[in-house]
Design a protein around this motif. Structure first.
Motif, short mmCIF file in Angstrom:
data_model
loop_
_atom_site.label_atom_id
_atom_site.label_comp_id
_atom_site.label_asym_id
_atom_site.label_seq_id
_atom_site.Cartn_x
_atom_site.Cartn_y
_atom_site.Cartn_z
N UNK A 38 2.11 -3.56 -15.91
CA UNK A 38 2.90 -3.39 -17.14
C UNK A 38 2.41 -4.24 -18.30
N UNK A 39 1.94 -5.41 -18.05
CA UNK A 39 1.52 -6.30 -19.12
C UNK A 39 0.29 -5.80 -19.87
N UNK A 40 -0.55 -5.01 -19.20
CA UNK A 40 -1.82 -4.61 -19.79
C UNK A 40 -1.97 -3.11 -20.03
N UNK A 41 -1.08 -2.30 -19.44
CA UNK A 41 -1.28 -0.86 -19.50
C UNK A 41 -0.02 -0.11 -19.92
N UNK A 42 -0.23 1.08 -20.44
CA UNK A 42 0.87 1.94 -20.85
C UNK A 42 1.40 2.76 -19.69
N UNK A 43 2.54 3.37 -19.91
CA UNK A 43 3.22 4.13 -18.87
C UNK A 43 2.36 5.30 -18.37
N UNK A 44 1.67 5.98 -19.26
CA UNK A 44 0.86 7.14 -18.85
C UNK A 44 -0.21 6.74 -17.84
N UNK A 45 -0.87 5.64 -18.07
CA UNK A 45 -1.92 5.20 -17.15
C UNK A 45 -1.34 4.73 -15.81
N UNK A 46 -0.20 4.05 -15.86
CA UNK A 46 0.44 3.59 -14.62
C UNK A 46 0.90 4.79 -13.81
N UNK A 47 1.49 5.77 -14.47
CA UNK A 47 1.93 6.98 -13.76
C UNK A 47 0.75 7.70 -13.12
N UNK A 48 -0.34 7.82 -13.85
CA UNK A 48 -1.52 8.49 -13.31
C UNK A 48 -2.05 7.75 -12.08
N UNK A 49 -2.08 6.44 -12.13
CA UNK A 49 -2.57 5.67 -10.99
C UNK A 49 -1.66 5.83 -9.78
N UNK A 50 -0.35 5.84 -10.00
CA UNK A 50 0.58 6.02 -8.89
C UNK A 50 0.42 7.40 -8.26
N UNK A 51 0.28 8.43 -9.10
CA UNK A 51 0.07 9.78 -8.56
C UNK A 51 -1.25 9.86 -7.78
N UNK A 52 -2.28 9.20 -8.29
CA UNK A 52 -3.58 9.20 -7.63
C UNK A 52 -3.48 8.54 -6.25
N UNK A 53 -2.61 7.58 -6.13
CA UNK A 53 -2.47 6.87 -4.85
C UNK A 53 -1.45 7.52 -3.93
N UNK A 54 -0.97 8.70 -4.28
CA UNK A 54 -0.15 9.49 -3.37
C UNK A 54 1.34 9.26 -3.44
N UNK A 79 0.86 -1.19 0.00
CA UNK A 79 0.00 0.00 0.00
C UNK A 79 0.89 1.24 0.00
N UNK A 80 0.41 2.31 -0.59
CA UNK A 80 1.10 3.59 -0.45
C UNK A 80 0.69 4.17 0.91
N UNK A 81 1.45 5.13 1.37
CA UNK A 81 1.14 5.75 2.66
C UNK A 81 -0.25 6.38 2.63
N UNK A 82 -0.54 7.11 1.55
CA UNK A 82 -1.84 7.78 1.43
C UNK A 82 -2.98 6.77 1.40
N UNK A 83 -2.79 5.70 0.66
CA UNK A 83 -3.82 4.67 0.54
C UNK A 83 -4.09 4.00 1.89
N UNK A 84 -3.04 3.67 2.62
CA UNK A 84 -3.20 3.04 3.93
C UNK A 84 -3.85 4.02 4.92
N UNK A 85 -3.46 5.27 4.84
CA UNK A 85 -4.06 6.28 5.72
C UNK A 85 -5.57 6.39 5.46
N UNK A 86 -5.97 6.35 4.19
CA UNK A 86 -7.40 6.42 3.85
C UNK A 86 -8.16 5.22 4.40
N UNK A 87 -7.53 4.05 4.33
CA UNK A 87 -8.19 2.85 4.84
C UNK A 87 -8.34 2.87 6.35
N UNK A 88 -7.35 3.42 7.03
CA UNK A 88 -7.34 3.39 8.50
C UNK A 88 -8.04 4.58 9.14
#
Length: 162
Positions: free
Chosen positions: A65-81, A16-25
């Motif tokens: 990586x197997x199913x998605x491009x770099x732009x989408x992976x980067x966006x998801x990582x930024x979204x997760x903090x 989990x990212x820190x932000x994601x875990x904080x949201x869950x807790x």
């Protein structure tokens, strides 16, 4: 169940990212303890090596990586903090294999050239939705095959027999 036990349980299932875990807790911290206790717990988990944004970014990018491009992976990582530096480090290797991966995704989904421009556009949109670059998607998706005389009745062929 204590806040730490909930955190360890979540981390045992996956990174989990820190932000994601904080949201869950957060809902449990408000009910049981002050929100400051949550930050102290997250700092403690990071210090002990249980929580790592870098490790989370690597795991997510490797998984997607197997199913998605770099732009989408980067966006998801930024979204997760995950901070920008870690996002770039985690996706740097993927950028080198982007064309290869786009070709594999296209081949798995479609496998053959489009019959017309509309179908080609649909195939390109599919790759764009997966996070691949526009110019790369246009290079990967082959142009439609020219119709032969048997396939297009307007140019002679089937219509002449009728």
């Amino acid at each position: 169940m204590s806040l730490k036990a909930r955190a360890l349980r979540a981390l045992a299932q996956r990174e989990h990212s820190r932000l994601e875990l904080a949201r869950k807790l957060r809902p449990y911290a408000d009910a049981e303890q002050a929100p400051a206790a949550l930050e102290v717990l997250l700092d403690e988990l990071q210090a002990q090596g249980w929580l790592s944004d870098a490790r989370f970014a690597e795991a997510l990018s490797r998984n997607r990586a197997e199913r998605q491009g770099v732009a989408r992976i980067r966006a998801e990582l930024r979204q997760r903090g995950v901070d920008a530096g870690q996002v770039e480090r985690a996706t740097a290797v993927l950028a080198a294999t982007e064309a290869e991966r786009a070709q594999q995704v296209w081949q798995k989904k479609f496998g053959q050239p489009a019959r017309d421009a509309a179908e080609r556009a649909r195939q390109i949109r599919f790759l764009l939705g997966r996070g691949f670059d526009t110019s790369l998607a246009c290079r990967v998706v082959p142009k439609p095959q020219a119709a032969g005389p048997d396939e297009n009745p307007e140019e002679g062929g089937l219509e002449e027999d009728l």
